[in-house]
Design an enzyme around this catalytic site. Structure first.
Site, mmCIF file in Angstrom:
data_model
loop_
_atom_site.group_PDB
_atom_site.id
_atom_site.type_symbol
_atom_site.label_atom_id
_atom_site.label_comp_id
_atom_site.label_asym_id
_atom_site.label_seq_id
_atom_site.Cartn_x
_atom_site.Cartn_y
_atom_site.Cartn_z
ATOM 1 N N ASP A 1 28.410 64.649 88.594
ATOM 2 C CA ASP A 1 29.579 64.396 87.742
ATOM 3 C C ASP A 1 29.372 63.132 86.902
ATOM 4 O O ASP A 1 30.219 62.245 86.869
ATOM 5 C CB ASP A 1 30.833 64.267 88.609
ATOM 6 N N GLY B 1 40.477 64.810 90.158
ATOM 7 C CA GLY B 1 41.299 65.375 91.216
ATOM 8 C C GLY B 1 42.109 64.383 92.010
ATOM 9 O O GLY B 1 42.743 64.755 92.995
ATOM 10 N N GLY B 2 42.109 63.109 91.633
ATOM 11 C CA GLY B 2 42.854 62.128 92.412
ATOM 12 C C GLY B 2 43.296 60.944 91.583
ATOM 13 O O GLY B 2 42.881 60.767 90.441
ATOM 14 N N VAL B 3 44.156 60.129 92.177
ATOM 15 C CA VAL B 3 44.611 58.904 91.530
ATOM 16 C C VAL B 3 43.901 57.723 92.179
ATOM 17 O O VAL B 3 43.637 57.735 93.384
ATOM 18 C CB VAL B 3 46.146 58.755 91.649
ATOM 19 N N VAL B 4 43.549 56.718 91.386
ATOM 20 C CA VAL B 4 42.856 55.536 91.898
ATOM 21 C C VAL B 4 43.797 54.338 91.802
ATOM 22 O O VAL B 4 44.316 54.030 90.724
ATOM 23 C CB VAL B 4 41.557 55.257 91.116
ATOM 24 N N LEU C 1 45.067 52.206 88.870
ATOM 25 C CA LEU C 1 43.941 51.912 87.983
ATOM 26 C C LEU C 1 43.650 53.075 87.046
ATOM 27 O O LEU C 1 43.114 52.888 85.959
ATOM 28 C CB LEU C 1 42.691 51.587 88.809
ATOM 29 N N GLY C 2 43.961 54.286 87.494
ATOM 30 C CA GLY C 2 43.707 55.449 86.656
ATOM 31 C C GLY C 2 43.659 56.723 87.461
ATOM 32 O O GLY C 2 43.792 56.717 88.687
ATOM 33 N N HIS C 3 43.485 57.828 86.740
ATOM 34 C CA HIS C 3 43.323 59.132 87.365
ATOM 35 C C HIS C 3 41.873 59.561 87.180
ATOM 36 O O HIS C 3 41.261 59.260 86.159
ATOM 37 C CB HIS C 3 44.234 60.179 86.726
ATOM 38 N N GLY C 4 41.359 60.292 88.136
ATOM 39 C CA GLY C 4 39.992 60.768 87.987
ATOM 40 C C GLY C 4 39.632 61.848 88.965
ATOM 41 O O GLY C 4 39.925 61.740 90.151
#
Length: 387
Positions: free
Chosen positions: A195, A84-87, A79-82
């Site tokens: 955040d 510090g991690g990948v979703v 779904l995406g990066h965000g």
């Protein structure tokens, strides 16, 4: 980006984050919610009937998922990066429930990873139509998996890349949801978000708007503190000069996010009259910046992409906050974002004052999210304008 050639003009040295809440004397999230029955929590929130129904349906689905592990999930795609991690989009094999799983890779001691999962369990206490639902978290090797409600409209930064900029009426509805979400986290869960930005505002085809990725785990925040490699910062000026985090810092980030949604670009540096003229296809003399802000004496590159990270951070501290041009936006939204973007925290709006603001009240009673739902559905299969 800098490869050692850029200096840090601010001498950035952010204070510790884990103990800020405990030092304030406030109750912890677990203390705040542990003894309050769910029915009482929901009643206190004053939800509409559709909100109560959707939240109850989520909790019923969640009840069927007693535990989570790697072999229980089937990954469907990224779904995406965000942050510090990948979703990834995943399916719970046993129930068929679709989830969004954030995978955070951390080279830390096993005991620290387990403590992070324990702290994340507080998310089970979050029951609000303005906070993304939480199914659970688990550790697999050096990866921490955080399993959340799947929002099919994805995040607002992705929506923005598809549509250019959002109509003011939709930004009004987003504002109501975010302020109510931040208020819920602060008053009911006793935490700050830390955040706030468009990528942490999720939407779905029901027209719902929910916050995610908030700072419930101090240990996770600290473990990821050195992983910032982004090209944007929504951090408030006082945080960049070493002050402790407060709700005012969240409100700055919120205001900056609203301007981005309205104009279609990250608003640091603040757009000039010339840039606004190009944006709205008018003569430069037709652009009148709000709050009597003239062209800034501070002259960084006009394109955010050309700014080095420390140039950008220096601008946030020393440059003027972004402001919206009159004629193209209502006085109500101009005033609303201006109150969020005061450089001094003591002069910035509070959550309470924002809920009383005319821009907020204009959209606060809109129970029917039909129009926004149609908008979100229309964006789901759109390609990005600038892939």
């Amino acid at each position: 980006m800098s490869s050692g050639k850029r200096r840090n003009p601010l001498g950035l040295s952010l204070p510790p984050t884990v103990n800020e809440q405990s030092e304030s004397g406030e109750a912890t999230a677990e203390e705040a919610t542990a003894t309050v029955p769910l029915e009482e929590q929901l009643k206190k929130l004053g939800l509409t009937e559709p909100q109560t129904q959707r939240l109850s349906e989520f909790l019923q689905v969640k009840e069927g998922i007693k535990e989570l592990s790697e072999d229980m999930l089937q990954t469907e795609g990224e779904l995406g990066h965000g942050n510090g991690g990948v979703v990834n989009k995943c399916v719970h094999r046993k129930t068929g429930v679709i989830m969004a799983r954030k995978l955070v890779h951390l080279e830390i001691k096993p005991s620290v990873r387990q403590q992070i999962v324990k702290e994340l369990a507080v998310l089970h206490k979050c029951n609000s139509p303005f906070i993304v639902g939480f199914y659970g978290a688990f550790v697999d090797n050096n990866d921490i998996s955080i399993c959340m409600e799947y929002m099919d409209g994805l995040s607002l930064d992705i929506v923005l890349k598809k549509v250019g900029r959002l109509p003011e009426k939709f930004v009004g509805r987003i504002s109501v949801a975010v302020v109510r979400g931040l208020t819920y986290l602060k008053d009911e869960i006793k935490i700050l978000h830390r955040d706030v930005k468009p990528s942490n505002m999720l939407v779905n085809s029901n027209g719902e708007i929910k916050l995610c990725d908030f700072g419930v785990s101090g240990m996770l925040i600290d473990s990821m503190a050195n992983s910032f490699v982004g090209t944007r910062s929504y951090m408030a000026p006082e945080r960049l000069t070493g002050s402790h985090y407060t709700i005012s810092s969240d409100i700055w980030s919120f205001g900056l996010s609203l301007v981005e949604l309205l104009i279609g670009r990250y608003p640091v540096p603040a757009p000039s009259q010339a840039e606004y003229a190009t944006m709205f296809n008018v003569a430069e003399n037709e652009i009148e910046l709000a709050d009597s802000l003239e062209e800034p004496n501070y002259h960084p590159p006009s394109n955010p992409a050309s700014m080095a990270i420390f140039e950008m951070l220096d601008y946030i501290v020393n440059g003027p906050p972004p402001t919206l041009p009159k004629r193209f936006f209502t006085d109500e939204v101009i005033g609303f974002v201006s109150k969020c973007l005061r450089k001094l925290p003591s002069e910035r709006a509070t959550l309470k004052s924002l809920t009383a603001d005319v821009f907020f009240t204009q959209y606060a009673d809109h129970d029917d999210q039909g129009e926004f739902a149609v908008f979100v559905k229309g964006t789901i299969n759109l390609p990005k304008l600038n892939p």
